[in-house]
Design an enzyme around this catalytic site. Structure first.
Site, short mmCIF file in Angstrom:
data_model
loop_
_atom_site.label_atom_id
_atom_site.label_comp_id
_atom_site.label_asym_id
_atom_site.label_seq_id
_atom_site.Cartn_x
_atom_site.Cartn_y
_atom_site.Cartn_z
N SER A 90 -6.91 5.52 4.53
CA SER A 90 -6.90 4.77 3.26
C SER A 90 -7.32 3.33 3.50
CB SER A 90 -5.51 4.81 2.62
OG SER A 90 -5.33 5.96 1.85
N THR A 137 -4.28 12.98 7.21
CA THR A 137 -2.90 13.16 7.64
C THR A 137 -2.81 14.23 8.71
OG1 THR A 137 -2.05 12.47 5.48
CG2 THR A 137 -0.56 13.72 6.89
N ASN A 143 -1.40 20.50 1.92
CA ASN A 143 -2.58 19.82 2.46
C ASN A 143 -2.46 19.61 3.96
OD1 ASN A 143 -3.87 17.03 3.30
ND2 ASN A 143 -5.11 17.78 1.60
N LYS A 179 0.85 -1.20 0.00
CA LYS A 179 0.00 0.00 0.00
C LYS A 179 0.88 1.24 0.00
CE LYS A 179 -4.05 2.06 0.66
NZ LYS A 179 -3.64 3.14 -0.28
N LYS A 204 5.07 2.06 -3.05
CA LYS A 204 5.18 3.47 -3.45
C LYS A 204 5.35 3.55 -4.96
CE LYS A 204 5.04 7.46 -1.32
NZ LYS A 204 4.13 7.73 -0.20
N LYS A 250 4.98 2.46 8.44
CA LYS A 250 3.73 3.14 8.82
C LYS A 250 2.60 2.14 9.02
CE LYS A 250 4.46 7.65 6.60
NZ LYS A 250 3.89 8.65 5.67
#
Length: 424
Positions: A358, A200, A231, A80, A116, A104
């Site tokens: 997510s 986030t 963001n 992911k 990634k 993470k």
């Protein structure tokens, strides 16, 4: 400095990021008692795909873009991680960030390994149609190694819900059935999750709330500086302002704004453009370097890597540093801050809110049942508070700093899964 020299510098920086990540992983696995064979498995991605994507440009020419997809470790489950569109994307950076995603996911106890992706391009110079053709071309190029049970992409630098929608649509066409769980960060009408856009920043906010408790600081009226107004930085400024904290400094790529009495955050948010720029409207702008060294209680680097180094770590006046960006503090600077008694909340913990929501989106897609924004926020808080406490206690038990404790916590799940599978 020439464009070629900038590119070489970026590649060198990415290599340093990759090597420093490997160094900390090696120490984390040693502290956990794993043999050297486990490090040999974990130090590199299992799979690294490089693709060439031909795109017909608006002027009729064809431009070929280079893209990457890295899958670090899938012992726990599908990999992911985000897809970034940026002119400075390179292989070493993508590899390092896929390892960070494994960490993470382990920290948040998610059933994923790390992935990634990235494409070398400058989306700021491309039309809407060119971006769509590039997005669809990338999915076609990587389609054999991704999917809801293989590898699940998401937004990252200069990618958003629209790009995720194009990618989801292209993947669904290739598979000849609707597949919303292939990708996360989608628009709500296409199976996106409530709370994903702010996830986030919400995660960083929760880490700040937990950190001030450990330091005996009250969040209300605490003085906060946020480097970066994209963001994460802009939403964080809003959340901190709403919580009664005093945001005394913010910055963007142009420079920083500082007022010890507090900035007008609602005004700055209203004037911010789509690229997170706002300081160009002011004349009394200081440098990002100057902003980092201003007196405050909490410093949040939320911009780019290598901002706190051995050169300026002694001048950091915050008692808490919360890393909302990837790799904003070097290894040498981390040691200096720890020696000075600064509580440093590492990036792989502080920014885990995005991948956590997510995961919630993926679960909702699989179930066909969707949660309210309040439910998402409650579940995110539970995960982040638990993750913070686990890492804080790991640091105390093993007498290590928060970064190494986070790496130990993050790598343990994939290491154990690899051991049970008989890979090591």
């Amino acid at each position: 400095m020439s464009a070629k020299q900038v590119s070489k510098d970026e590649e060198k920086e990415a290599l340093n990021l990759f090597l420093s990540t490997q160094t900390i992983i090696k120490e984390a696995l040693r502290k956990l008692g794993y043999p050297g064979d486990m490090y040999e498995l974990m130090k590199e991605p299992q799979r690294m795909l490089t693709v060439r994507i031909p795109v017909k440009m608006d002027n009729g020419s064809v431009k070929v873009f280079t893209g990457y997809r890295s899958q670090h470790n899938d012992a726990v489950g599908p990999t992911k991680g985000g897809v970034r569109f940026h002119p400075e994307v390179n292989e070493e950076e993508v590899k390092a960030l896929s390892i960070w995603m494994t960490l993470k996911c382990g920290i948040a106890n998610l059933p994923y390994g790390g992935g990634k992706g990235g494409i070398i391009c400058d989306p700021r110079t491309m039309s809407f149609g060119e971006l769509e053709r590039l997005s669809r071309g990338y999915v076609r190029a990587i389609s054999q190694i991704v999917g809801p049970t293989k590898d699940i992409p998401a937004p990252d630098v200069y990618t958003n819900s629209q790009i995720m929608a194009w990618m989801m649509d292209e993947y669904s066409r290739l598979r000849e059935f609707d597949s919303p769980g292939f990708i996360t960060g989608k628009p709500l009408v296409l199976g996106g999750s409530q709370g994903r856009e702010t996830a986030t920043a919400q995660g960083v906010t929760i880490c700040i709330e937990e950190a001030v408790k450990k330091k005996g600081i009250k969040l209300q009226n605490a003085r906060i500086i946020i480097q970066g107004f994209g963001n994460a930085g802009s939403f964080l400024a809003k959340f901190m302002h709403d919580a009664g904290a005093k945001v005394i400094g913010i910055s963007d790529a142009n420079g920083g704004l500082y007022n010890p009495d507090g900035l007008d955050i609602p005004y700055l948010l209203d004037k911010r453009d789509s690229f997170g720029m706002v300081t160009n409207l002011f004349t009394d702008v200081i440098t990002n370097e100057e902003l980092l060294e201003k007196d405050c209680d909490i410093l949040v680097p939320a911009a780019i890597s290598n901002q706190i180094t051995a050169k300026n770590a002694h001048n950091i006046q915050a008692s808490i540093v919360v890393e909302a960006a990837n790799g904003p503090t070097t290894i040498d600077a981390t040691k200096i801050l720890n020696e000075r008694g600064v509580l440093l909340v590492p990036d792989i913990l502080a920014s885990a809110g995005g991948v956590t929501v997510s995961y919630f989106e993926w679960v909702q897609n699989n179930q066909g049942y969707y949660w309210s924004e309040e439910e998402v926020a409650e579940k995110l808080r539970s995960v982040m508070v638990s993750s913070f406490e686990t890492i804080y206690q790991t640091a105390a038990t093993h007498k290590v700093d928060m970064r190494l404790a986070a790496y130990m916590t993050g790598i343990r799940k994939s290491a154990e899964a690899s051991r049970f599978r008989g890979w090591v």
